[in-house]
Every structure is written in structure tokens, then in C-alpha cells.
Motif scaffolding. Structure first.
Motif, short mmCIF file in Angstrom:
data_model
loop_
_atom_site.label_atom_id
_atom_site.label_comp_id
_atom_site.label_asym_id
_atom_site.label_seq_id
_atom_site.Cartn_x
_atom_site.Cartn_y
_atom_site.Cartn_z
N SER A 126 4.12 9.34 -6.19
CA SER A 126 4.36 8.00 -6.08
C SER A 126 5.63 7.42 -6.48
O SER A 126 6.20 6.66 -5.92
CB SER A 126 3.24 7.21 -7.03
OG SER A 126 3.34 7.43 -8.24
N THR A 157 0.86 -1.23 -0.04
CA THR A 157 -0.14 -0.04 0.00
C THR A 157 0.94 1.23 0.08
O THR A 157 1.95 1.15 0.72
CB THR A 157 -0.90 -0.01 1.05
OG1 THR A 157 -0.17 0.03 2.51
CG2 THR A 157 -1.86 -1.13 1.28
N TRP A 158 0.39 2.40 -0.81
CA TRP A 158 1.24 3.52 -0.68
C TRP A 158 0.60 4.46 0.70
O TRP A 158 1.32 4.83 1.59
CB TRP A 158 0.62 4.11 -1.85
CG TRP A 158 1.48 5.52 -2.13
CD1 TRP A 158 2.80 5.86 -1.52
CD2 TRP A 158 1.18 6.81 -2.95
NE1 TRP A 158 3.37 7.07 -1.87
CE2 TRP A 158 2.00 7.88 -2.83
CE3 TRP A 158 0.20 6.96 -3.72
CZ2 TRP A 158 2.12 8.94 -3.18
CZ3 TRP A 158 0.05 8.18 -4.29
CH2 TRP A 158 0.92 9.19 -4.30
N HIS A 213 -0.26 3.02 -7.97
CA HIS A 213 -1.13 3.59 -6.89
C HIS A 213 -1.12 5.05 -7.45
O HIS A 213 -2.38 5.43 -7.48
CB HIS A 213 -0.44 3.49 -5.62
CG HIS A 213 -0.25 2.15 -4.82
ND1 HIS A 213 0.64 1.39 -5.33
CD2 HIS A 213 -1.12 1.65 -4.23
CE1 HIS A 213 0.52 0.19 -4.72
NE2 HIS A 213 -0.37 0.41 -3.79
N TYR A 223 4.91 1.96 -6.29
CA TYR A 223 3.82 2.93 -5.87
C TYR A 223 3.37 3.53 -7.14
O TYR A 223 2.28 4.47 -6.89
CB TYR A 223 4.22 3.92 -4.86
CG TYR A 223 4.78 3.40 -3.46
CD1 TYR A 223 4.01 2.24 -2.86
CD2 TYR A 223 5.83 3.71 -2.82
CE1 TYR A 223 4.24 1.77 -1.82
CE2 TYR A 223 6.01 3.09 -1.55
CZ TYR A 223 5.39 2.08 -1.11
OH TYR A 223 5.71 1.67 0.06
N GLU A 233 -5.64 3.42 2.57
CA GLU A 233 -6.18 2.39 1.53
C GLU A 233 -6.21 0.93 2.43
O GLU A 233 -7.17 0.10 2.06
CB GLU A 233 -4.66 1.94 0.82
CG GLU A 233 -4.22 3.08 -0.22
CD GLU A 233 -3.14 2.86 -0.94
OE1 GLU A 233 -2.50 1.70 -1.06
OE2 GLU A 233 -2.63 3.86 -1.88
#
Length: 389
Positions: free
Chosen positions: A360, A142-143, A323, A320, A148
Motif C-alpha cells: 500500500s 480506493t486502493w 487501506h 493507501y 472495494e
């Protein structure tokens, strides 16, 4: 690597700009160049999304994406699609729409611009579903973990993304679509019914194309896992020189029906991304051929960038990026729905995507450094680093 991937784009850019200079002079050349930059800035996040899907396909379907897919993107979406929209929304014959596009630029601009609510609703809903299905999915990496992880838990509810998307469409249909300004500022018109129908069409298109491609992809994976004749065929992708990742072993890309529907899914995504560029281009020119040439050149660079990301394994090294691209998709979806009534500068639209992609990317770089520096830490600490912010 760079020249091999972008060579065709460089060559066609030179030829396209030369053609623009010959046909329309210095002003036309400048317009085409500006439109190319506009398309690249608006669709940069599209390349990241495309790369995430394209790397699932085998070599044959990747070539199809770069040949037939380019023709669809350049001529279909930037030249034919606006004419089709004019013909449908204005209830004209295709030939009459072509005649207006070629000979009556001002009327053509008015017709395309007045069709924008339907275009924005369709594209906005399709892109919104892509974002929602991503953000509601439970994933290992997850970023923005604080956001999230809770959303992934909510995503366990069946059809939540569809419900959220429908709520967004109803809000759009009852607010921004109830008094849409006509092009030229001559009054307003209620486009609520049009927006609702177009939005539902975008949602259905996503569910059908995405659902079918996902079905065949899952069935192919089940067949590979259940193959009793031996191990599934694999290929080895070497990490890029100087990159942080090791060699990656992955299954050979999708083929057959699964690849075909995945290809269709890619093309619909590209279409949804192109809507804002086509509409925004009229702020610069209302000549259909200048628009098609300028946006077509930009689309070629997006395709080349997609291939570059796949060949370099960028999405594996900078985890990322996907994302950031999906957050950019979510932002673009909201912007498209807002533009049903309000004008939003293309500069803002482009910058939102670029900023999210760069953020990101930088987070991925920081993550890679931390993993490299802390390679001797405990497994729990590594897991914390992997989960992002």
C-alpha cells in the motif's frame, strides 16, 4: 523529529536490555530482544490504524495515549491481562494465578495456551469488525478499486458487517473449534461453546465502544457546524519537509466524552492486536517477566511509530496506507480464528501485515508520482488516478 519521537523508546530499550542481562544473563537478554522484534513485526499495522484514530484527538488526549495508554499497553496487556485470563478460564483466584505465573512457568504456559481459543475468538471478531466496516464503507479514495467499489455498494445494506462477522463466527465455532488440540498434544477438546461466547463478546465490545465513540464524535461535529458564535476553531498542520502534500487545515481534535471513548476504542484495538503476540511469545519463553519486558519494549516502538505517522502527516501523503493496514487487520482476524485449532507461525503472521503495508505504501508513492507528473491532465483523468488500482 526522529530522535524526539523515538527518544524514550531508545532509552527504555537500552535500560530494558541492560536489566535483562543483569537478571537473566546473556540468554535472557537475547530472549527479550527477540520478543521485542516479534512484537514490532506483528503490530506494525497496528501503528497505522492507531495513527488514523489518534490524529482525530486533541493534544491533551494524544498525551494521554502516550502516558496512561503506554502503561495500559505495557503493564496491562502484556503482564496483567494474561494473568486475568488464566484466573478466569482456570477458575482460580487472582493471587493463585499470580503465584503460578511467578513460580510454575510450565503450568502457567499450559493455562494461557489452553485459553487461546477464547482469546483468539474475542480478538478475531473485534478485528474482523474493524476490517468489515472499513471495506463496506463508501469512500472517495480506493486502493483495490475492483474489489472495494462493489463491496461499498453492498455495504449500503444495514448491519451487513455484523451479519458477515456472525457467519464467520458460526463457521469457526462449528469447524476449527470442535476439536481443539490440548497443549502438549494430549488429546482434543470441544471449544465450540467457548469460542461462540467469546466471539459474541468481541462483537458486542466493538459495537458498544465503537458505537459510543462514533456517537459522541458525530454530536461534536454537529455542534461545531451549528455554532452561531463563529467558525469552528482550526489548526494548520504543515506538510513535512520534502513531502508531496501541501499544508493541511483541519478541525481541532476531539475532546471530552468523544475523545474518551475514542481513547477506549484505541486501547481495545491495541489489546486485540496484542493477543497473538502474547500467545506467540510462549514459543520463545514461558517466563512472565521476560515476556512482559520484551513485548513491552516492542509496544513502546509501536506507540512512537504511531506518533511519528501523525506528526509527519504520513497518512495524508500516502493515502493507501490505511487501506493496507485494514487488509492486514482482516488477514490477522482470519489467522486468529484459524489458530483456534491450527498452529500458524508468527513469521507468517508478521509477514502478511508487513507485505500489505509495503504494497500500500508503494502504491501511494506511485499515485503521488502520477499526480505530480500529470498535474495538467483533465479532472476525469485525475479522478481515475485517485481511485487507485
Amino acid at each position: 523529529m526522529l530522535l524526539r519521537t523515538f527518544g524514550w523508546s531508545f532509552g527504555i530499550t537500552a535500560a530494558g536490555l541492560a536489566l535483562a542481562g543483569i537478571l537473566w544473563g546473556g540468554k535472557g537478554l537475547a530472549i527479550v530482544a527477540i520478543l521485542s522484534v516479534l512484537e514490532i513485526s506483528l503490530s506494525f499495522d497496528n501503528a497505522v490504524i492507531n495513527a488514523g484514530i489518534l490524529r482525530k484527538l486533541n493534544a491533551f488526549w494524544q498525551k494521554i495515549f502516550l502516558t496512561i495508554g503506554v502503561l495500559i499497553a505495557v503493564f496491562g496487556m502484556r503482564l496483567v491481562f494474561p494473568i486475568v485470563i488464566v484466573a478466569v478460564t482456570a477458575k482460580l483466584s487472582p493471587w493463585e494465578a499470580v503465584r503460578i505465573a511467578v513460580n510454575d512457568h510450565d503450568r502457567y504456559e499450559n493455562l494461557v495456551t489452553n485459553a487461546h481459543p477464547a482469546i483468539a475468538a474475542f480478538g478475531g471478531m473485534f478485528l474482523l469488525m474493524i476490517f468489515l466496516d472499513f471495506i463496506f464503507e463508501d469512500r472517495e479514495i480506493t486502493w483495490l478499486s475492483w474489489l472495494e467499489k462493489p463491496l461499498a455498494k453492498l455495504g449500503k445494506l444495514d448491519m451487513l458487517s455484523v451479519v458477515v462477522a456472525m457467519v464467520a463466527l458460526v463457521i469457526a465455532g462449528t469447524t476449527v473449534a470442535d476439536s481443539v488440540p490440548l497443549h502438549g498434544g494430549h488429546g482434543t477438546v470441544d471449544k465450540a461453546e467457548t469460542v461462540l461466547l467469546a466471539g459474541v463478546a468481541g462483537l458486542i465490545t466493538y459495537l458498544v465502544v465503537g458505537g459510543i465513540s462514533g456517537f459522541f464524535e458525530e454530536r461534536l461535529e454537529d455542534e461545531e457546524e451549528g455554532d452561531e458564535d463563529g467558525e469552528p476553531e482550526i489548526e494548520v498542520a504543515k506538510a513535512p519537509a520534502g513531502g508531496s502534500g501541501a499544508s493541511v487545515v483541519r478541525s481541532v481534535g476531539l475532546a471530552g466524552k468523544a475523545a474518551f471513548f475514542m481513547f477506549l476504542y484505541l486501547e481495545v484495538i491495541d489489546a486485540s492486536f496484542s493477543f497473538d503476540g502474547v500467545i506467540g511469545a510462549f514459543a520463545i519463553s514461558n517466563d512472565i517477566f521476560e515476556i512482559a519486558l520484551g513485548l513491552g519494549i516492542g509496544a513502546l516502538y509501536i506507540r512512537s511509530l504511531t506518533v511519528f505517522l501523525v506528526r509527519k502527516g504520513t497518512l495524508d501523503d500516502y493515502v493507501y496506507l490505511e487501506h493496507g493496514a485494514h487488509y492486514a487487520i482482516g488477514a490477522l482476524a482470519v489467522i486468529l480464528l484459524v489458530t483456534i485449532k491450527y498452529e500458524v507461525s508468527e513469521v507468517i503472521t508478521g509477514l502478511v501485515g508487513v507485505v500489505l503495508i509495503l504494497a500500500s505504501y508503494w502504491s501511494s508513492v506511485v499515485r503521488n508520482r502520477r499526480l505530480g507528473e500529470d498535474s495538467g491532465q483533465s479532472d476525469d483523468d485525475k479522478a481515475e488516478v485517485t481511485s487507485g488500482v
